[in-house]
Motif scaffolding. Structure first.
Motif, mmCIF file in Angstrom:
data_model
loop_
_atom_site.group_PDB
_atom_site.id
_atom_site.type_symbol
_atom_site.label_atom_id
_atom_site.label_comp_id
_atom_site.label_asym_id
_atom_site.label_seq_id
_atom_site.Cartn_x
_atom_site.Cartn_y
_atom_site.Cartn_z
ATOM 1 N N TRP A 198 0.858 -1.181 0.000
ATOM 2 C CA TRP A 198 0.000 0.000 0.000
ATOM 3 C C TRP A 198 0.896 1.234 0.000
ATOM 4 O O TRP A 198 1.829 1.331 0.813
ATOM 5 C CB TRP A 198 -0.898 0.033 1.233
ATOM 6 C CG TRP A 198 -2.131 -0.809 1.120
ATOM 7 C CD1 TRP A 198 -2.418 -1.960 1.787
ATOM 8 C CD2 TRP A 198 -3.268 -0.544 0.286
ATOM 9 N NE1 TRP A 198 -3.646 -2.450 1.424
ATOM 10 C CE2 TRP A 198 -4.196 -1.599 0.509
ATOM 11 C CE3 TRP A 198 -3.586 0.466 -0.622
ATOM 12 C CZ2 TRP A 198 -5.418 -1.658 -0.155
ATOM 13 C CZ3 TRP A 198 -4.805 0.408 -1.282
ATOM 14 C CH2 TRP A 198 -5.708 -0.643 -1.051
ATOM 15 N N LEU A 199 0.641 2.178 -0.891
ATOM 16 C CA LEU A 199 1.421 3.413 -0.972
ATOM 17 C C LEU A 199 0.685 4.584 -0.342
ATOM 18 O O LEU A 199 1.164 5.719 -0.396
ATOM 19 C CB LEU A 199 1.752 3.718 -2.437
ATOM 20 C CG LEU A 199 2.489 2.602 -3.171
ATOM 21 C CD1 LEU A 199 2.761 3.007 -4.612
ATOM 22 C CD2 LEU A 199 3.777 2.233 -2.472
ATOM 23 N N VAL A 200 -0.496 4.312 0.233
ATOM 24 C CA VAL A 200 -1.276 5.333 0.928
ATOM 25 C C VAL A 200 -1.759 4.740 2.241
ATOM 26 O O VAL A 200 -1.712 3.531 2.464
ATOM 27 C CB VAL A 200 -2.488 5.808 0.094
ATOM 28 C CG1 VAL A 200 -2.042 6.526 -1.164
ATOM 29 C CG2 VAL A 200 -3.397 4.615 -0.261
ATOM 30 N N LYS A 201 -2.258 5.610 3.100
ATOM 31 C CA LYS A 201 -2.859 5.196 4.364
ATOM 32 C C LYS A 201 -4.130 6.006 4.576
ATOM 33 O O LYS A 201 -4.346 7.039 3.904
ATOM 34 C CB LYS A 201 -1.883 5.426 5.513
ATOM 35 C CG LYS A 201 -1.508 6.885 5.751
ATOM 36 C CD LYS A 201 -0.497 7.021 6.848
ATOM 37 C CE LYS A 201 -0.209 8.492 7.165
ATOM 38 N NZ LYS A 201 0.241 9.260 6.014
ATOM 39 N N PRO A 202 -5.021 5.600 5.483
ATOM 40 C CA PRO A 202 -6.231 6.388 5.749
ATOM 41 C C PRO A 202 -5.883 7.823 6.099
ATOM 42 O O PRO A 202 -4.954 8.087 6.869
ATOM 43 C CB PRO A 202 -6.864 5.649 6.936
ATOM 44 C CG PRO A 202 -6.428 4.226 6.756
ATOM 45 C CD PRO A 202 -5.022 4.314 6.230
ATOM 46 N N GLY A 203 -6.615 8.740 5.485
ATOM 47 C CA GLY A 203 -6.375 10.163 5.690
ATOM 48 C C GLY A 203 -5.571 10.817 4.595
ATOM 49 O O GLY A 203 -5.531 12.046 4.499
ATOM 50 N N ASP A 204 -4.915 10.026 3.744
ATOM 51 C CA ASP A 204 -4.123 10.596 2.650
ATOM 52 C C ASP A 204 -5.035 11.111 1.539
ATOM 53 O O ASP A 204 -6.024 10.459 1.169
ATOM 54 C CB ASP A 204 -3.194 9.539 2.051
ATOM 55 C CG ASP A 204 -1.983 9.256 2.926
ATOM 56 O OD1 ASP A 204 -1.806 9.976 3.927
ATOM 57 O OD2 ASP A 204 -1.226 8.318 2.612
ATOM 58 N N ALA A 205 -4.696 12.278 1.008
ATOM 59 C CA ALA A 205 -5.407 12.822 -0.146
ATOM 60 C C ALA A 205 -4.880 12.157 -1.415
ATOM 61 O O ALA A 205 -3.672 11.945 -1.565
ATOM 62 C CB ALA A 205 -5.222 14.333 -0.223
ATOM 63 N N VAL B 67 -10.138 11.552 -0.420
ATOM 64 C CA VAL B 67 -9.304 11.193 0.722
ATOM 65 C C VAL B 67 -9.531 9.722 1.044
ATOM 66 O O VAL B 67 -10.666 9.250 1.076
ATOM 67 C CB VAL B 67 -9.648 12.056 1.959
ATOM 68 C CG1 VAL B 67 -8.855 11.599 3.179
ATOM 69 C CG2 VAL B 67 -9.383 13.528 1.674
ATOM 70 N N VAL B 68 -8.428 8.987 1.257
ATOM 71 C CA VAL B 68 -8.547 7.570 1.605
ATOM 72 C C VAL B 68 -9.219 7.447 2.964
ATOM 73 O O VAL B 68 -8.752 8.001 3.959
ATOM 74 C CB VAL B 68 -7.165 6.892 1.640
ATOM 75 C CG1 VAL B 68 -7.296 5.435 2.079
ATOM 76 C CG2 VAL B 68 -6.500 6.987 0.272
ATOM 77 N N ASP B 69 -10.339 6.729 3.004
ATOM 78 C CA ASP B 69 -11.089 6.571 4.246
ATOM 79 C C ASP B 69 -10.710 5.286 4.966
ATOM 80 O O ASP B 69 -10.525 5.271 6.177
ATOM 81 C CB ASP B 69 -12.594 6.558 3.939
ATOM 82 C CG ASP B 69 -13.437 6.641 5.203
ATOM 83 O OD1 ASP B 69 -13.503 7.733 5.787
ATOM 84 O OD2 ASP B 69 -13.999 5.599 5.612
#
Length: 390
Positions: A21-28, A54-56
């Motif tokens: 995963w290259l994103v986490k919750p909260g990332d735009a 935004v990643v929820d």
């Protein structure tokens, strides 16, 4: 609230595994951003997102294999309220599993393979990703000085893993079995005299540095794309028992992988590209295909595929169509052959081009028209780069 789902990265894909995963919750995120790396049976693919927001929530943990279409994450678009977390939803791996660099088994497979390929010690790195995670950029940055130093030999390619190579062959075999079973193929071939095209290309390359010179395959790809635009019945998909012509010409380029197997990612909008752009994008696509940096859109977008085995010394290629596409163009080597022009016999550089067509969508007459169009285009190479009329 939008959903980011496991994409279909080729007709032979049924499921995939999130390996990073290259994103986490909260990332735009915005449309087109790479948010995950997915392992298919053939390759590791950088997967783009098609929602802006935004990643929820991350719904699928690293290492889990899920069918295509499975929701991988939820994304809040403008105005959407944050979802209430559900206890049953799988959570991403804890931060401690990423931050403790000395535990090598916590690194994602794609990072371990890249580090091995570049000769990088993962334990010596400080991650710049979420929660201290080591990213692909961290590994490549650490490797850059070593690779660039003139006194150090280039890193050797890691041997392919038996598991990946076997899985790739099985996936290809399953797809080709399906294609041979479901698609009534027909084949038409023609020999194309490249005397004029190669002379034009030689003149063009005179003013270019050696590293930027165009190979003959670039002319063949451009002519193929323009022929596909002029004969649109061969540029599209057979879906629900009818032909769906494509709006763009995205050539699938068959590339053999160092780990074994084959992928055919898309070179987008080839019919509109100038010579310099096409040379650059083709080189970039092949390099990324072999280093595991393909994007999901490149795997799902081809509208007609080209396979060129001329560099292997093959004279003629009868390929199998990638469903749901309806055509594949096979190209052999450019070889000196006797050619008679106006009663005079001479030896000219010739390539044999073979079209495999889906008889449900077209017939041999259409295939012959395509090859005739392609031949005609290659006899006027300077016109290949003329902008198309709007």
């Amino acid at each position: 609230m939008g959903e980011f789902r496991m994409p279909s990265l080729g007709a032979d894909m049924e499921a995939g595994t999130v390996i990073e995963w290259l994103v986490k919750p909260g990332d735009a995120v915005k449309r087109g951003d790479i948010v995950a790396v997915v392992d298919t049976d053939k390759a590791d693919i950088d997967v783009e997102i098609f929602e802006t927001g935004v990643v929820d929530e991350l719904l699928v943990p690293i290492g889990e294999r899920v069918p295509i279409g499975t929701p991988l994450a939820r994304v809040r678009t403008n105005g959407a309220a944050r979802a209430t977390p559900q206890p049953a939803t799988p959570e991403p791996p804890p931060a401690t599993a990423i931050v403790h660099h000395e535990e090598a088994d916590t690194y994602s497979p794609v990072i371990r393979r890249l580090a091995h390929h570049l000769g990088v010690d993962l334990g010596a790195l400080e991650g710049t990703g979420p929660n201290g995670r080591i990213t692909r950029a961290d590994v490549e940055r650490a490797a850059a000085p070593t690779v660039a130093a003139p006194t150090v030999a280039a890193p050797t390619v890691a041997p392919p893993t038996a598991g990946r190579a076997l899985a790739s062959r099985r996936a290809i075999a399953a797809l080709m079995s399906r294609a041979n079973r479901d698609i009534p193929h027909y084949f038409v071939s023609t020999d194309v005299d490249l005397t004029v095209a190669l002379a034009w290309l030689s003149d063009e390359n005179e003013s270019r540095p050696i590293s930027d010179r165009a190979l003959p395959v670039v002319l063949l790809l451009k002519a193929t794309a323009l022929a596909a635009r002029k004969v649109p019945e061969l540029n599209g998909f057979w879906i629900d028992d009818e032909l769906h012509p494509a709006d763009n010409v995205h050539l699938g380029i068959a590339v053999s992988l160092r780990t074994g197997g084959l992928v055919a990612p898309a070179l987008h909008d080839v019919d509109t590209k100038d010579l310099d752009t096409l040379v650059s994008e083709l080189r970039d696509l092949v390099q990324r295909a072999r280093s595991g940096h393909l994007r999901s859109s490149e795997m799902s977008d081809p509208t007609i595929t080209v396979t060129n085995l001329g560099d292997q010394g093959v004279d003629e290629v009868h390929g199998v169509i990638y469903p749901p596409q309806v055509a594949l163009v096979g190209m052999g080597r450019i070889a000196p052959k006797p050619v008679a022009i106006d009663g005079l016999l001479g030896v000219h550089p010739v390539v044999r081009i073979t079209l495999a067509g889906d008889h449900r969508a077209t017939d041999g007459h259409t295939g012959a028209r395509f090859l005739t169009t392609l031949d005609r285009l290659l006899q006027r190479p300077e016109e290949l780069w003329t902008p198309a009329p709007q």
